[in-house]
Write a protein that holds these residues in place. Structure first.
Motif, short mmCIF file in Angstrom:
data_model
loop_
_atom_site.label_atom_id
_atom_site.label_comp_id
_atom_site.label_asym_id
_atom_site.label_seq_id
_atom_site.Cartn_x
_atom_site.Cartn_y
_atom_site.Cartn_z
N GLY A 95 -13.80 -12.53 -5.24
CA GLY A 95 -13.47 -11.28 -5.94
C GLY A 95 -12.00 -10.93 -5.77
N ARG A 96 -11.51 -11.07 -4.56
CA ARG A 96 -10.09 -10.82 -4.28
C ARG A 96 -9.19 -11.77 -5.08
N GLN A 97 -9.58 -13.04 -5.11
CA GLN A 97 -8.77 -14.02 -5.84
C GLN A 97 -8.74 -13.72 -7.33
N LEU A 98 -9.89 -13.36 -7.90
CA LEU A 98 -9.93 -13.03 -9.32
C LEU A 98 -9.05 -11.81 -9.61
N ALA A 126 -11.29 -0.08 -2.43
CA ALA A 126 -10.40 0.70 -1.56
C ALA A 126 -9.64 -0.22 -0.61
N ASP A 127 -10.31 -1.24 -0.10
CA ASP A 127 -9.67 -2.20 0.80
C ASP A 127 -8.54 -2.95 0.10
N LEU A 128 -8.66 -3.12 -1.22
CA LEU A 128 -7.59 -3.77 -2.00
C LEU A 128 -6.41 -2.83 -2.25
N GLY A 129 -6.65 -1.53 -2.05
CA GLY A 129 -5.62 -0.55 -2.36
C GLY A 129 -5.82 0.12 -3.71
N ALA A 130 -6.93 -0.18 -4.39
CA ALA A 130 -7.23 0.45 -5.67
C ALA A 130 -7.82 1.84 -5.43
#
Length: 143
Positions: A95-98, A126-130
């Motif tokens: 998911g992070r890579q996509l 949220a962990d991604l900063g979104a």
């Protein structure tokens, strides 16, 4: 784990993942027309595009997208309509890579909707900063 642009031969996998996602969300009766989907994704005037995540040659996940445009930012961005990683491939960072690949493809914003109450997804984003967009309500007008 490679992320790549989908090709027409991926149509069945794309539709299958959308149907799997629908079942995961409680909509058990969704069945997509593969030929119609292929026409919209790979025909002479594509309306959307898909990134595919693979693990050992198997289709593990996808990001289903289209371009949008922000008048206030005066630049294009990406609308993420569907992000799905098959359950057996979760927790591998796909998911992070996509999402990282989407962010790398635009100087504008990447936006998406999330179903209310999906705490796992909210924590992931949220962990991604979104962040959720306060003060905005989505409307839909169907033909």
């Amino acid at each position: 784990m490679p992320i790549r642009d989908a090709v027409e031969n991926d149509t069945d996998d794309i539709c299958s993942m959308i149907e799997e996602h629908a079942r995961y969300e409680g909509k058990d009766d969704l069945v997509l027309d593969r030929a119609e989907m292929a026409r919209h994704l790979f025909g002479p005037e594509p309306k959307a595009w898909v990134l595919i995540a693979e693990v050992d040659g198997a289709t593990a996940g996808m990001a289903f997208c289209s371009w949008n445009f922000s008048t206030w930012e005066a630049r294009p961005g990406i609308w993420l309509d569907d992000l799905f990683v098959r359950p057996e491939y979760r927790r591998l960072g796909l998911g992070r890579q996509l999402l990282a690949e989407l962010k790398a493809r635009t100087e504008g914003r990447v936006e998406w909707d999330m179903q209310e109450g999906n705490e796992k997804a909210a924590a992931f984003y949220a962990d991604l900063g979104a962040e959720p967009v306060p003060g905005w309500v989505r409307y839909r007008w169907r033909g």
